[in-house]
Design a protein around this motif. Structure first.
Motif, PDB file in Angstrom:
ATOM      1  N   ASP A 138      61.370  20.019 135.730  1.00  0.00           N
ATOM      2  CA  ASP A 138      62.211  20.204 136.911  1.00  0.00           C
ATOM      3  C   ASP A 138      61.312  20.344 138.135  1.00  0.00           C
ATOM      4  OD1 ASP A 138      64.505  20.390 138.272  1.00  0.00           O
ATOM      5  OD2 ASP A 138      65.160  22.312 137.454  1.00  0.00           O
ATOM      6  N   SER A 139      61.695  19.707 139.245  1.00  0.00           N
ATOM      7  CA  SER A 139      60.908  19.792 140.474  1.00  0.00           C
ATOM      8  C   SER A 139      61.759  20.395 141.576  1.00  0.00           C
ATOM      9  CB  SER A 139      60.397  18.413 140.896  1.00  0.00           C
ATOM     10  OG  SER A 139      61.486  17.537 141.146  1.00  0.00           O
ATOM     11  N   ALA A 140      61.104  20.961 142.563  1.00  0.00           N
ATOM     12  CA  ALA A 140      61.790  21.630 143.664  1.00  0.00           C
ATOM     13  C   ALA A 140      62.120  20.625 144.761  1.00  0.00           C
ATOM     14  CB  ALA A 140      60.929  22.755 144.231  1.00  0.00           C
ATOM     15  N   ILE A 168      58.353  25.981 139.169  1.00  0.00           N
ATOM     16  CA  ILE A 168      59.771  25.727 138.924  1.00  0.00           C
ATOM     17  C   ILE A 168      59.981  25.029 137.587  1.00  0.00           C
ATOM     18  CG2 ILE A 168      61.803  24.531 139.822  1.00  0.00           C
ATOM     19  CD1 ILE A 168      60.926  26.905 141.496  1.00  0.00           C
ATOM     20  N   SER A 169      59.029  24.228 137.188  1.00  0.00           N
ATOM     21  CA  SER A 169      59.228  23.361 136.016  1.00  0.00           C
ATOM     22  C   SER A 169      59.339  24.132 134.719  1.00  0.00           C
ATOM     23  CB  SER A 169      58.075  22.352 135.926  1.00  0.00           C
ATOM     24  OG  SER A 169      56.841  23.039 135.726  1.00  0.00           O
ATOM     25  N   TYR A 177      56.378  20.620 141.767  1.00  0.00           N
ATOM     26  CA  TYR A 177      56.858  21.546 140.736  1.00  0.00           C
ATOM     27  C   TYR A 177      56.651  23.006 141.124  1.00  0.00           C
ATOM     28  CZ  TYR A 177      56.343  17.172 138.196  1.00  0.00           C
ATOM     29  OH  TYR A 177      56.422  15.854 137.815  1.00  0.00           O
ATOM     30  N   THR A 189      66.764  22.109 143.016  1.00  0.00           N
ATOM     31  CA  THR A 189      65.877  21.393 142.110  1.00  0.00           C
ATOM     32  C   THR A 189      66.420  19.999 141.818  1.00  0.00           C
ATOM     33  OG1 THR A 189      66.977  22.072 140.051  1.00  0.00           O
ATOM     34  CG2 THR A 189      65.391  23.624 141.033  1.00  0.00           C
TER      35      THR A 189
END
Length: 1931
Positions: free
Chosen positions: A981-983, A970-971, A952, A1000
């Motif tokens: 949300d993850s990278a 990012i999350s 994340y 993402t």
């Protein structure tokens, strides 16, 4: 790691031998070809020719100028050797080619077909008529053979010709470029359109000028075709340099050959640098003074006659191509200017030309210069400067409204094969139109550009590297034999076998499982694997898909088309796994109809192959496990009947084929069907009676190559079979493609592959056989030439990652098939292939500047390889699991790696061998997965970004220290999302933007500010699934993303309504996508490697002084940015800075200043900078020991700050201040006495300076590179006790032409010395006697002699285990080494003594980059300084011991030495070369009279410098190649270059020109003499007046040169390449040597001089033997030697008559051993294939062929006498043969009775694998002279020992232990001595039987040969190219 692969062995892939070995031949010899030429009626190849020449019979023999060898049989377009520059004088002002080459004699020219000389009444002279229906068979050619060259350097080629009315003609011109390429320029009326490749330009020749408009192609079509009836004589002027420059961006060198083909009349050919105007008379030219404009009247012998009162242009045509002033390329040659009489130029419209990237770049520059600023209104901008250029998608401008409508449509996915709207235009490149009228416009068509991204398409698929996917058995010939068709996963590829061009059929969504052609290749059927199995029918010529239909078969395995294409049959498995056969009616598909099912049937039998009978569309045949069945469609039903197989019912049948023939009159029952099986059986089936007619079983070949017909033993497992009318081809599981006659009586020809052969297919013309292998290779065997051509190599599994580097244009890929492969980006051919047996490579990266490749493996290992040296550099073991990321910083200073456990490692790559700087644990996300984008570095090398420590978070670190700067979660960026949300992947934007892109899991791309982490914008959605790779173009305009098996190209600025284009083609997820460094192409990998052309123009470059791009103000989010524009001095530079000695300051990328960056500058540094006028901040790196910096000064000179390293090998303690010995900055003038002063207070302290970031070998032959050696020094050495040496070195044959400056001669004392390997040879020039100075262990690189000739210094590389190389100081009087110095780390490039011999300066090579100064009293190091770039040569001034100079990359460094007590002061001034020279290497230098310095360059210029002002005041063009040697004396200068020439110049006028300064001209420098030698000049020594001297060349020769007499005499000569055999003459007055260069040389042992040399071109001489004295004298017997060559020939030479007496060809492969019988009446020869042949030298007949050793090369053949009935067998001779498989056979022979009987057979055991050995040592055996009936054997075995075997006792009777495995062996015939050579550079002499050993060292490589003389008093040894002669002092 596994085994590397190379040429010639079955486990190799046909790349280069050894670890990434670099060889000259690529993909040659990867298939062993064996065959009987007589069977197919193929002619044998002729003799390569032997040249014999008398060498130096004495020292007074004058040797002529060496000749050069032709480029034998090289095809057009291939790489050629550099052309031999010809004197331009004989070609000026013009050259009449027909007259000069005397065409009428046909000796230097060739004619074929109907070529005749006629007298033309109108032209009043001789013309040549060339006529015939086939141009290729009727032609006139200059020169006579393709191996010769015209060598004509004139710019213009004039062709005076007249095409024959209503006929076609062809003209071919082969021109050589300065890039050493041959390009063919062809023009013909047969050509319909312009075509170009990298090596061929084809121009249509049109008659008249096109009058039609752009949209009207009628006028152009009318001009095409045969010549009209009223065609006139024509003067065609071709501007050859302009053609190469415009169309290929190549530089013209010379015209190589001309080929004029039917049908035309030719008057003459001419070349000149002048423009001849045929319509101007001589008087008119004088009156108009046309010579000032470079225009001259046509010479009288070249002119057409013009009657009085008429004008030339009314009678004849004049065509100049390209036309004068043309900046744009035309697509045809035609008359566009009727001449002055016609009153002006006729406007015409040549058709569009698809240009190369180089031309597109040029047009981009024109567009940039001429385009005004953007207007507010959205309309094309108009100017009036150059012809109109449309930057549009493919299509005609006439269809622009339709294009506008098309632009309004939504974005559609592009298939890779889309040709665009207009097939006529082609590939969507830039198209150039020259419009009628005087108004010229340029505009970029952006109509509707608000809607979508342009150009459309922006990508075009260029090439796919891959084959198969579902199956590797499908590859088909087209009917015209010109192309092959095969599947590559979901794409069908058509590959042109001659040009390599590919065409694609795209539409399948899964892997293609089967292909089939109809009889004339107009219809192609393809089946798709997987649950949604479909069949596509294609119109093959156009590539259109005619029909797509479901098969109702779950997995379709095979397809077959009927000959007419009306019926298609397929076989596969249904949903329940049962075999299903389906027959379709495809008769109406070409007329738009549907495909209907005719019949289908289920069956329980296995079917491997099914084919429709070519004589009946309703009949089929099939085969499979246990069955052969005949099928027939009748009344809508499909029925079958089995063939009664009898006892063969349990065979596994694999393929079938009908006998060749398509005669309609034959009845079906006459047909014969052949079926092959896994057991080797081939069944001949009677189709009418449905029975087996006969059965053959093909077995592995017997020694004679004939297959046995019995049933014993394993047969050949045949996978595929194919028939022609004359022969049959089979492909088998053992990797062999075999050709058989139709009765299968013998193997005609075979080719071996590394993997099982999947399929074979004979071409329709029966001249080629297509072959595919299970390893994914496609190739074909050319039956006529017996050559194998590999068309495609591919990975066997998915490609995981790739890396591209832009300097050498190479790409590296890693795959799940456990291979690492390196490809050439230009040709996409495979260069290297390496397999790691137990590890899978998963990440790869190229170093940006060095030839270094890094690879990460699933074991956690990171390895770096040096491609230049073919070596493994370092293994890093910081990781324990799969490497998930690997990359270099763009500046090449650092490397980064991470693994699945989250570990991140930082490596320093400043030196070639990287080392670890820092390792961090748990910083990279473990659950982010592996990928090529896991680690990314910013373009300025300051920042590193990755996903971690969790998926994340994205982390940004300082690249040089791994200090964390920024974390972005990012999350939490999307507040509206309910899921985290993850990278996925990260990517940096170009540096000025300062942005970081993150893909993402929610299918977005986030654009972040890399400094603050603020979200700038986001793009969504990107792909349906996650984005697997993303890349941004260097200009920041285009973004690539990959996902969902597709590629998307985005407009990065998102200006349009539709900002992307989609491209399909991959059948698996795309693992990585990226731009090539030049942004011309895009590469994507996954199931295969896809290379795409990127059709968008690169961004226009802004001026250097311009502020950052104005686009930044328009970027989204720019208005809200809190950043302020910094001062202009702090903004990033818009151009790449020049390399400096230190890294730039760390970029402050966070609000918290990092500790690692605070200590870069001290306060005193800053104050000094502030006080330096005109300077900017000094660049430095973070190393506290930094001692060298660069100050960027506003003055033209570049000044260096140097802190010398002083004292012995002691480094500074860590506690010392970095500024303890800081530089004192004194601003100064141009004089070197006012430069930066460097003081060192403490003599015993040394500062370490950073080496250059780039250890790349410079572009200079002057720079020394040692021979590659696999040998190492011995661990143990047993020197003989003093005074008890048995061996004494008597003589050395050879001079090391690989050294640089490794010969010295003093004309006053006569001292003469040179090097050979690691030996210094001191020779008396009067008597020829030698002394040898031993002490070096490695190859000596250079020598220097003191001015009083009392001291010699020599330098060699470092030994294994040492940290420095060695410099030895010798006393010339007694040859004693008085001192040994060590300081440089790699090699010493050059050395020099000061004028008073008080100092010695030594210069390190490009890897060391250190200059060291020594005093000559105690030989202590006074000063050592690191320099920023490689330096090639150094010299002290002859006028002052304080001044010296050295030359390097584009500059001269002037040094000044000052001593004040114990302190040493150094001053240095670096002065760049004059700008007029461009980027050059200064490669050599020497001081002249009165303060002059001469320096040579790698481009052939000589510069003259004034050492008082340190400026260059004059240059002149002295040679066509690099000048590596300069010697000056009085008013003369000698230059030597790599063109093999030495030149003597008169430079007396240079002193006068010195006063003129920059106005000096070189016209007063005169060339007095010139001599061409046999190689590149590497060393030279002359007397003071330069009247005579000695010159050394790379050919291993030392020449005596006398300018007064204009003579060159060979003093010393030797082999340039490896010596392969040595032997003594029976009387021991001479010896013979042979080498890989194809020479056999006879040497006098008294004088060590070359007596006779026999040279065979293009072959390697592998072995030789001297004929023994006969037992019974038959009269005057002359001396003979016999030699064996690599082409299988044996040649017998007469020494007394110096000629070849006999040539035999008893072997099909290279010879490896040869010997005479004891009476000299027989020759025994052994080959690489293990065959031993006994031949008669009197008759040339082959007496015996012995195959007992077949399959293993013969290493030794030796003969000895025996008692007639000894050992119970008749015969007076005993001989042995040894092969490399450790087997020895002993034979007894009576040659008079033709008896040859095997007496004993020995096989010596060995362990399973050679541990620690790179290659197996040879197996060697010899008869023991002092123990009759005993032989001695050495070789690879259980122990390192020599074995004595008794033939009487049949057992080993004695063993002698050896320190290593032996590489050579010889036993003394006179005393009980045994000489053994080792790969550890050791020669051991053993006294038997006591085993007392003495070791001798004088070799610098493996001792691979040692031979005792017949008397036992002398011994010859060889190491690489050096031959050493030893004398035995004791018996």
């Amino acid at each position: 790691m596994g085994s590397s692969r190379g040429l010639g062995a079955r486990r190799y892939r046909g790349c280069h031998r050894g670890w990434w070995g670099l060889g000259a031949q690529r993909y040659w010899g990867c298939h062993r070809l064996r065959g009987m030429r007589a069977t197919l009626g193929l002619g044998g190849h002729g003799d390569n020719g032997v040249s014999t020449g008398q060498g130096t019979l004495g020292r007074g023999c004058v040797n002529g100028v060496p000749g050069t060898e032709g480029n034998r049989g090289r095809p057009c377009g291939g790489t050629v050797p550099p052309p031999i520059p010809v004197p331009a004088a004989w070609q000026r002002p013009y050259l009449n080619i027909f007259k000069h080459f005397r065409v009428e004699e046909w000796k230097r020219s060739a004619r074929e077909g109907d070529v005749a000389a006629l007298t033309d009444a109108r032209l009043k002279g001789t013309v040549y008529r060339i006529r015939g229906s086939v141009p290729a068979s009727n032609y006139l050619q200059l020169p006579r053979t393709g191996t010769q060259s015209l060598g004509l350097a004139g710019r213009y080629l004039y062709l005076l010709f007249r095409p024959m009315p209503r006929k076609h003609f062809v003209v071919h011109l082969d021109v050589a470029t300065q890039e050493n390429q041959v390009v063919r320029i062809s023009f013909s009326t047969l050509f319909k359109e312009f075509k170009s490749t990298a090596t061929w330009l084809q121009f249509p020749f049109l008659f008249g000028a096109a009058e039609g408009s752009l949209g009207d192609g009628t006028a152009r079509r009318d001009l095409m075709g045969a010549a009209p009836a009223d065609v006139r004589w024509t003067c065609l002027v071709l501007d050859l340099p302009s053609i190469l420059s415009l169309y290929l961006s190549r530089r013209y060198s010379h015209l190589k050959s001309v080929k004029l083909c039917s049908n035309l009349l030719v008057k003459n050919l001419c070349t000149s640098d002048l423009v001849f105007d045929p319509g101007v008379t001589f008087s008119e030219a004088r009156r108009a003074d046309l010579a000032c404009r470079g225009v001259a009247p046509m010479p009288r012998e070249m002119a057409f006659p013009v009657p009085k009162g008429q004008k030339w242009h009314d009678l004849y045509d004049y065509i100049r191509f390209p036309s004068e002033g043309s900046k744009l390329p035309y697509d045809s040659i035609q008359k566009i200017c009727p001449g002055p009489a016609a009153g002006g130029r006729v406007s015409e419209d040549p058709q569009p030309v698809t240009l190369t990237k180089a031309v597109r770049d040029r047009l981009s520059l024109i567009h940039q210069i001429t385009s005004p600023k953007a207007m507010p209104r959205r309309r094309p901008v108009i100017t009036r400067s150059i012809p109109e250029v449309h930057l549009t998608a493919p299509g005609s401008p006439a269809a622009l409204p339709a294009g506008d409508q098309e632009l309004e449509k939504t974005q559609r996915p592009h298939s890779a094969g889309d040709a665009g709207p207009s097939a006529a235009v082609g590939d969507g490149g830039i198209h150039v139109y020259a419009h009628r009228g005087s108004e010229r416009t340029i505009r970029a068509t952006h109509t509707g550009s608000e809607e979508r991204l342009l150009p459309d398409p922006i990508l075009k698929l260029r090439m796919i590297i891959g084959f198969g996917g579902c199956s590797t058995k499908w590859a088909l010939w087209t009917r015209n034999n010109a192309a092959v068709v095969y599947p590559c996963h979901a794409v069908i590829v058509t590959l042109q076998i001659q040009t390599g061009e590919q065409r694609f059929f795209i539409g399948h969504t899964d892997k293609v499982s089967a292909l089939a052609f109809n009889g004339n290749s107009t219809l192609l059927a393809s089946a798709q694997a997987g649950p949604l199995s479909v069949v596509r029918l294609w119109d093959f010529p156009t590539g259109t898909c005619l029909s797509v239909f479901k098969t109702h078969v779950r997995s379709l395995l095979s397809l077959s088309f009927s000959y007419s294409g009306a019926v298609l049959c397929g076989v596969g498995k249904d949903g329940h796994g049962k075999t299903l056969v389906v027959v379709w009616n495809a008769a109406r598909v070409t007329r738009g109809g549907e495909v209907a099912v005719l019949a289908k049937a289920h069956t329980d039998v296995d079917i491997q192959a099914l084919k429709i009978a070519f004589f009946d569309d309703t009949r089929m045949v099939s085969c499979g496990r246990d069955n052969i069945r005949l099928w027939r469609v009748r009344s809508g039903a499909l029925r079958s009947c089995p063939v009664n197989l009898g006892e063969y019912h349990s065979l596994e049948f694999t393929d079938l084929a009908f006998e060749e023939g398509h005669a309609a009159e034959r009845e079906p029952e006459d047909r014969t069907l052949f079926v092959c099986s896994k057991s080797g059986h081939v069944l001949e089936v009677d189709y009418k009676n449905v029975c087996v007619r006969s059965v053959r079983r093909l077995l592995p070949a017997e020694p004679r190559g004939c297959p046995r017909q019995d049933k014993a033993g394993p047969g050949i497992a045949i996978n595929s079979i194919s028939f022609s009318s004359t022969f049959c081809a089979t492909g088998s599981e053992d990797g062999y493609l075999r050709l058989w006659p139709l009765d299968f009586s013998a193997v005609v020809l075979e080719a071996e592959h590394e993997a099982p052969v999947s399929s074979v297919c004979i071409s329709p013309d029966s001249r080629k056989v297509l072959c595919t292998t299970a390893a994914g290779n496609v190739g074909y065997l050319d039956i006529q030439s017996q050559g194998y051509n590999t068309l495609m190599r591919s990975h066997e599994d998915s490609v995981l990652a790739f890396s591209v580097e832009g300097i050498w244009k190479q790409m590296a890929t890693v795959s799940q098939d456990n291979t690492i492969r390196v490809w050439d980006l230009g040709s996409m051919q495979q260069l290297y292939d390496f397999t790691a047996a137990d590890e899978m490579p998963c990440a790869v990266a190229f170093h940006p500047t060095q030839r270094v490749l890094a690879c990460g493996f699933d074991s956690g290992m990171v390895r770096t390889f040096c491609l230049a040296a073919s070596d493994l550099l370092v293994e890093h073991k910081q990781h324990r699991t799969v490497i998930t990321g690997l990359t270099f910083s763009p500046d090449g200073n650092f490397m980064f790696s991470c693994c699945l456990q989250g570990t991140l490692a930082l490596y320093s790559c400043v030196a070639q061998k990287s080392h670890v700087l820092r390792v961090l644990g748990n910083v990279v996300a473990r659950d982010a997965g592996s990928g090529p984008d896991a680690l990314v570095v910013s373009g300025d090398s300051h920042l590193l970004a990755f996903v971690g420590p969790s998926k994340y978070v994205v982390t940004v670190m300082e690249a040089c220290s791994l200090d964390e700067l920024l974390r972005v979660d990012i999350s939490i960026l999307d507040l509206n999302s309910t899921a985290l949300d993850s990278a996925g992947r990260v990517c940096f934007a170009p540096v000025p933007r300062g942005e970081l892109l993150v893909s993402t899991s929610s299918n977005k791309i986030l654009v972040l500010d890399a400094k603050t982490g603020r979200l700038v914008r986001e793009v969504s959605p990107v792909h349906k699934l996650s984005c697997s790779s993303l890349a941004l173009s260097k200009d920041g305009r285009y973004l690539l993303t990959a996902g969902d098996k597709v590629i998307k190209v985005w407009d990065y600025r998102m200006h349009f309504a539709v900002n992307f284009q989609v491209y399909i083609g991959h059948s698996e997820p795309v693992r990585q996508v990226a731009f090539t460094p030049d942004q011309r192409h895009v590469i994507s990998v996954g199931d295969a490697i896809f290379l795409w052309d990127f059709l968008a123009l690169p961004a226009e470059r802004s001026p250097r002084a311009q502020a950052p791009s104005s686009e930044s103000a328009l970027l989204p989010g720019a208005e809200g940015s809190s950043e302020k524009l910094k001062d202009a001095s702090e903004t990033p530079r818009q151009t790449v800075p020049l390399p400096s000695l230190s890294s730039p300051p760390c970029l402050d990328v966070s609000s918290v200043r990092q500790a690692g960056c605070q200590s870069i500058f001290s306060e005193s540094d800053k104050e000094e900078e502030a006080g330096l006028p005109g300077s900017s901040r000094m660049a430095a790196n973070g190393d506290k020991d930094a001692s060298v910096g660069v100050v960027e000064s506003a003055r033209s000179e570049e000044l260096l700050v140097v802190r010398p390293k002083v004292g012995r090998e002691s480094s500074r303690s860590p506690g010392e201040s970095a500024n303890a010995a800081g530089p004192e900055l004194f601003p100064g003038t141009a004089s070197h006495r006012d430069c930066f002063l460097l003081s060192v207070a403490e003599l015993r302290k040394e500062t370490k300076s950073p080496k250059s970031q780039c250890s790349v070998r410079p572009d200079s032959y002057r720079h020394f590179t040692p021979h590659f050696k696999a040998s190492v020094l011995p661990q143990n050495f047993l020197p003989p006790p003093a005074g008890r040496e048995v061996l004494k070195l008597k003589g050395v044959i050879g001079y090391n032409g690989n050294g640089r400056g490794n010969m010295v001669w003093n004309p006053d004392t006569g001292f003469f010395a040179y090097t050979c390997g690691c030996v210094i040879v001191v020779e008396d020039l009067h008597s020829g006697s030698q002394n040898h100075w031993l002490g070096h262990a490695e190859e000596i690189s250079t020598l220097t002699l003191s001015h009083d000739a009392q001291v010699l210094a020599s330098a060699s590389g470092k030994r294994s285990g040492d940290s420095h190389c060695h410099i030895r100081i010798w006393n010339v009087q007694d040859g004693v080494c008085t001192a040994s110095l060590s300081h440089h780390e790699t090699q010493v490039q050059a050395m020099a003594f000061s004028r008073d011999d008080r100092f010695l300066v030594t210069l390190g090579d490009y890897s060391d980059q250190t200059i060291a100064l020594w005093n000559t009293y105690a030989y202590e190091l006074i000063s050592s300084t690191c320099i920023s770039e490689p330096v090639h040569d150094v010299a002290f001034s002859p006028f002052s011991h304080r001044d010296l100079a050295c030359v390097g990359k584009g500059a001269v460094m002037f040094w000044l030495l000052e001593q004040q007590g114990a302190d040493v002061n150094l001053k240095v001034h670096r002065v760049p070369a004059p700008d007029v020279l461009g980027p050059v290497e200064l490669t050599s230098l020497c001081y002249g009279d009165d303060g002059l310095l001469y320096s040579g360059t790698n481009s052939g210029q000589i510069c003259v410098w004034d050492t008082e002002t340190n400026c260059c005041f004059m240059t002149w063009e002295a040679d066509e190649g690099e000048i590596g040697v300069l010697v000056c004396g009085r008013d003369r200068l000698v230059s030597g270059s790599n063109t093999k020439r030495i030149r003597l110049w008169a430079v007396a006028a240079v002193q006068e020109l010195r006063l003129k300064g920059a106005d000096a001209r070189s016209s007063s420098v005169l060339l007095e003499h010139e001599i061409t030698l046999d190689g590149t000049i590497v060393s030279a020594a002359f007397d003071d007046s330069l009247e005579m001297g000695i010159v050394g060349t790379t050919a291993g020769t030392l020449w005596y040169v006398n300018w007064t007499e204009s003579t060159s005499i060979r003093l010393i000569s030797g082999h340039k390449n490896k010596v392969t055999e040595v032997c003594f003459s029976p009387d021991e007055t001479h010896c013979a040597t042979c080498g890989e260069d194809g020479s056999v040389r006879i040497w006098s042992l008294g004088s060590m001089e070359l007596v006779v040399q026999f040279q065979v071109l293009n072959q390697s001489c592998q072995c030789l033997a001297w004929k023994p004295h006969p037992v019974v004298a038959w009269g005057a017997e002359s001396q003979h030697v016999v030699a064996g060559y690599s082409d299988g020939t044996i040649r017998v030479f007469s020494i007394s008559r110096t000629e070849m007496e006999l040539k035999m060809h008893p072997h099909a492969v290279a010879l490896t051993a040869i010997a005479y019988s004891t009476d000299g009446e027989m020759i025994l020869s052994g080959g690489k294939d293990g065959l031993v042949v006994v031949s008669s030298p009197r008759t040339g007949m082959t007496i015996h062929v012995l195959a007992e050793h077949k399959g293993s090369p013969i290493t030794v053949l030796q003969c000895t006498r025996k008692q007639y009935r000894d050992f119970g067998v008749e015969g007076g001779e005993l001989w042995l043969a040894t092969s490399s498989d450790r087997r020895v056979s002993i034979w007894a022979s009576d040659w008079l009775k033709d008896k040859c009987e095997l007496l004993d057979w020995l096989s010596f055991p060995a362990p399973a694998g050679p541990e620690g050995l790179g290659s197996l040592p040879p197996s060697l055996a010899a008869f023991c002279p002092w123990e009759p009936g005993t032989l001695v054997y050495v070789g690879f075995g259980m122990q390192k020992e020599a074995l004595f075997y008794s033939l009487r006792k049949k057992q080993v009777v004695e063993k002698i232990s050896l320190p290593y495995f032996a590489t050579s062996l010889s036993l003394s015939p006179a005393a009980r001595f045994m000489a053994v050579g080792f790969g550890e550079r050791l020669l051991r002499l053993l006294r038997c039987p006591s085993s007392e050993a003495q070791d001798y060292a004088a070799h610098d490589d493996t001792v691979h040969l040692c031979r005792f003389a017949p008397s036992g008093r002398r011994l010859l040894t060889a190491s690489h190219s050096a031959v050493l002669l030893w004398e035995l002092t004791a018996s």
